[in-house]
Scaffold this motif. Structure first.
Motif, mmCIF file in Angstrom:
data_model
loop_
_atom_site.group_PDB
_atom_site.id
_atom_site.type_symbol
_atom_site.label_atom_id
_atom_site.label_comp_id
_atom_site.label_asym_id
_atom_site.label_seq_id
_atom_site.Cartn_x
_atom_site.Cartn_y
_atom_site.Cartn_z
ATOM 1 N N ARG A 1 0.829 -1.206 0.000
ATOM 2 C CA ARG A 1 0.000 0.000 0.000
ATOM 3 C C ARG A 1 0.870 1.267 0.000
ATOM 4 O O ARG A 1 0.572 2.248 -0.699
ATOM 5 C CB ARG A 1 -0.858 -0.058 1.263
ATOM 6 C CG ARG A 1 -2.099 0.712 1.127
ATOM 7 C CD ARG A 1 -3.155 0.287 2.116
ATOM 8 N NE ARG A 1 -4.235 1.224 1.933
ATOM 9 C CZ ARG A 1 -5.495 0.887 1.706
ATOM 10 N NH1 ARG A 1 -5.844 -0.368 1.680
ATOM 11 N NH2 ARG A 1 -6.406 1.808 1.512
ATOM 12 N N LEU A 2 1.954 1.227 0.779
ATOM 13 C CA LEU A 2 2.881 2.362 0.836
ATOM 14 C C LEU A 2 3.538 2.594 -0.523
ATOM 15 O O LEU A 2 3.659 3.744 -0.984
ATOM 16 C CB LEU A 2 3.943 2.086 1.909
ATOM 17 C CG LEU A 2 5.122 3.047 1.987
ATOM 18 C CD1 LEU A 2 4.649 4.455 2.352
ATOM 19 C CD2 LEU A 2 6.129 2.549 3.032
ATOM 20 N N ILE A 3 3.952 1.522 -1.177
ATOM 21 C CA ILE A 3 4.598 1.655 -2.494
ATOM 22 C C ILE A 3 3.633 2.297 -3.496
ATOM 23 O O ILE A 3 4.007 3.220 -4.237
ATOM 24 C CB ILE A 3 5.097 0.276 -2.986
ATOM 25 C CG1 ILE A 3 6.310 -0.159 -2.151
ATOM 26 C CG2 ILE A 3 5.448 0.306 -4.475
ATOM 27 C CD1 ILE A 3 6.767 -1.596 -2.390
ATOM 28 N N LYS A 4 2.391 1.851 -3.491
ATOM 29 C CA LYS A 4 1.390 2.456 -4.397
ATOM 30 C C LYS A 4 1.205 3.944 -4.093
ATOM 31 O O LYS A 4 1.100 4.769 -5.009
ATOM 32 C CB LYS A 4 0.048 1.733 -4.252
ATOM 33 C CG LYS A 4 0.034 0.338 -4.867
ATOM 34 C CD LYS A 4 -1.343 -0.312 -4.665
ATOM 35 C CE LYS A 4 -1.373 -1.731 -5.199
ATOM 36 N NZ LYS A 4 -2.598 -2.457 -4.759
ATOM 37 N N ASP B 1 2.251 -3.781 -9.890
ATOM 38 C CA ASP B 1 2.578 -3.870 -11.313
ATOM 39 C C ASP B 1 2.820 -2.464 -11.851
ATOM 40 O O ASP B 1 1.884 -1.761 -12.241
ATOM 41 C CB ASP B 1 1.407 -4.558 -12.040
ATOM 42 C CG ASP B 1 1.721 -4.749 -13.524
ATOM 43 O OD1 ASP B 1 2.921 -4.732 -13.885
ATOM 44 O OD2 ASP B 1 0.764 -4.891 -14.309
ATOM 45 N N ASP B 2 4.081 -2.056 -11.843
ATOM 46 C CA ASP B 2 4.452 -0.709 -12.294
ATOM 47 C C ASP B 2 5.919 -0.791 -12.725
ATOM 48 O O ASP B 2 6.730 -1.415 -12.030
ATOM 49 C CB ASP B 2 4.279 0.297 -11.143
ATOM 50 C CG ASP B 2 4.474 1.734 -11.591
ATOM 51 O OD1 ASP B 2 3.478 2.487 -11.623
ATOM 52 O OD2 ASP B 2 5.624 2.117 -11.929
ATOM 53 N N PRO B 3 6.261 -0.191 -13.857
ATOM 54 C CA PRO B 3 7.651 -0.306 -14.335
ATOM 55 C C PRO B 3 8.678 0.314 -13.388
ATOM 56 O O PRO B 3 9.862 -0.013 -13.462
ATOM 57 C CB PRO B 3 7.621 0.447 -15.671
ATOM 58 C CG PRO B 3 6.388 1.290 -15.637
ATOM 59 C CD PRO B 3 5.398 0.564 -14.776
ATOM 60 N N ARG B 4 8.208 1.170 -12.491
ATOM 61 C CA ARG B 4 9.136 1.808 -11.545
ATOM 62 C C ARG B 4 9.439 0.923 -10.333
ATOM 63 O O ARG B 4 10.292 1.253 -9.523
ATOM 64 C CB ARG B 4 8.554 3.141 -11.068
ATOM 65 C CG ARG B 4 8.483 4.208 -12.158
ATOM 66 C CD ARG B 4 7.655 5.398 -11.711
ATOM 67 N NE ARG B 4 6.226 5.065 -11.623
ATOM 68 C CZ ARG B 4 5.281 5.914 -11.199
ATOM 69 N NH1 ARG B 4 5.610 7.126 -10.794
ATOM 70 N NH2 ARG B 4 4.011 5.538 -11.160
#
Lengths: 319, 319
Positions: free
Chosen positions: B15-18, B47-50
């Protein structure tokens, strides 16, 4: 059965070993023992058939495991890298003060016998804004790596006690005055130096302001309290295993006045007062007075007045 | 530049990463970054390229040194063995919660760049007699090994910050309610369970007395506060690096009343109340209310009321 004293070759450790030998069988609650083993970098100088030394580094787990044999009834953990040195060499402080404490606790846990364990802690665990008189439940806010390492040791002793791995007691020692011998790397070394050096005809510098309050104990009183700490039943301590040992609250100005009364004006005149910021930063972050009603009720003691502390040194080491 | 999130595969870490991805470049003080690296036993599911994952054990110093590359601008240390598990397996808790934290701090120190560092701590650092409202300067007295290990982590983060090795911030998280998914080994797991299971048509047991006060935060609010924690300038924190994150003080009875209002009487009827001493011993040693004037002044926030917390879960996971 044996008692282990880490730091047994040091000033306080040696004094403690002598006191334990002298009071064996005479102090209620003191565990019965046949021998005392000093664990230190150097051998302990106490000349008594009941005392032996093993030399090595407390941060070496294998060395410590070998020293803590199944007949260990109690452990005093006095060995430490002092405050000034732990601040200058962070890794050394972490290794000895944290890893060493942990290695010793693990060795005690491995016994499975819940040995009594006295951990010598320090005022250096405190810092930040402080009430005039520090209560037992004031949060720790160390301003030095030494203080942080001691605070961590307190938490470990508390948790190992709660788990039943040891029967631990943490004694936060007042600054011990007057230490004999030479200055050491402790930030509080001057507190002995400004009394000891002038009484021996030498110059000494006081690096902190005269109004600085110190929390002090003589070597004799702190030794009495360490013997008492191992004798007091664990159930009387309950869940709060850390005790601020009783001390005297005196200002540096009052210390110098005692020096003058006991040693004369010529002794007082040997003390210069050049501020040293490195010492001020550490020592002036320590509290000067504590609520010690619980330790006093538990039978711990303090010195009568600072003149008597100065005379104790003079009588023992100068005569 | 990158941000590291240990425990990035967990509920809160994910959740923090999002939230960090969503707010990049939009939050004043948030360090600029191009990527986020999750460090956890399992890969992060974002799911994010970063976002990338490195998998391994935080208590392995070589693994952690390899993960903390010179482009690391900030670290969130969320990984931990939870309270119930650390109590059941002492060595595992010490290894992950103490050695892992130390390995991560050492890797950050080795950078020589004083990265920002947020350490997730816990109410479990408290115990013993407690005032109704806990002030910032109350002494820690952990009643669990997890609490002792978190308290030690706090001291390490404080000392590493004082030395300039990191720019640390300790966030003592309230109990997070409502966590989605399954119960975990945390002693506080029931606090989510008594809301989540009934809303999903399942039975749940409340193991503590109805009058037990809990200090709670919703996942959304605690995530906001973690983002804020890395953004707030270090000089505003001063020497006291530990913050009790704001929470809601509610009793278990009030929680169940909210459940009934939001989920109906049939949801409330699914909660049994069979006391479990192992949970009571841990959870009832935690404080229920805090003076959070400093964190609120620093811009940290709390939920409006507990009904809204229950609705947040219902809207997001049940709809």
């Amino acid at each position: 059965m044996k008692i282990i004293v880490t730091g047994g070759a040091g000033f306080l450790g040696t004094r403690l070993i002598k006191a334990l030998l002298a009071r064996a069988g005479q102090v209620e609650g003191l565990p019965a023992f046949e021998s005392i083993v000093s664990v230190d970098l150097a051998p302990c100088a106490v000349d008594d058939p009941r005392v032996s030394s093993v030399t090595g580094n407390v941060s070496d787990p294998a060395f410590i495991r070998a020293a803590v044999t199944p007949d260990t009834v109690a452990v005093y953990h006095m060995a430490a890298v002092v405050s000034g040195q732990a601040e200058a060499d962070f890794d050394l402080g972490m290794s000895v003060n944290l890893d060493g404490t942990r290695a010793l606790l693990e060795a005690c846990r491995a016994l499975g016998t819940t040995p009594r364990f006295v951990f010598a802690s320090s005022l250096a665990v405190f810092g930040g804004p402080m009430p005039e008189v520090v209560p037992e439940d004031l949060a720790l806010l160390p301003q030095s790596s030494y203080g942080a390492q001691k605070a961590i040791g307190e938490l470990l002793v508390g948790d190992y006690s709660r788990k039943g791995f040891i029967d631990g007691r943490v004694c936060r020692l007042p600054t011990i005055v007057v230490r004999p011998g030479k200055p050491n790397a402790a930030a509080s070394s001057f507190a002995s130096g400004i009394i000891r050096e002038p009484l021996n005809g030498q110059a000494s510098n006081c690096p902190v302001p005269p109004a600085t309050r110190m929390w002090l104990s003589s070597p004799a009183t702190v030794t009495d309290n360490l013997v008492h700490a191992i004798a007091v039943p664990g159930e009387r301590l309950g869940g709060r295993r850390t005790l601020n040992l009783p001390g005297l609250c005196v200002t540096v100005a009052e210390m110098l006045a005692s020096l003058e009364r006991v040693g004369g004006p010529e002794a007082r005149a040997r003390v210069t007062e050049v501020p040293e910021q490195r010492i001020i930063d550490i020592v002036c972050s320590w509290p000067g007075d504590f609520d010690v009603s619980r330790p006093l009720a538990l039978g711990f003691t303090r010195d009568g007045d600072f003149d008597a502390v100065v005379r104790q040194y003079k009588d023992e080491f100068i005569g």
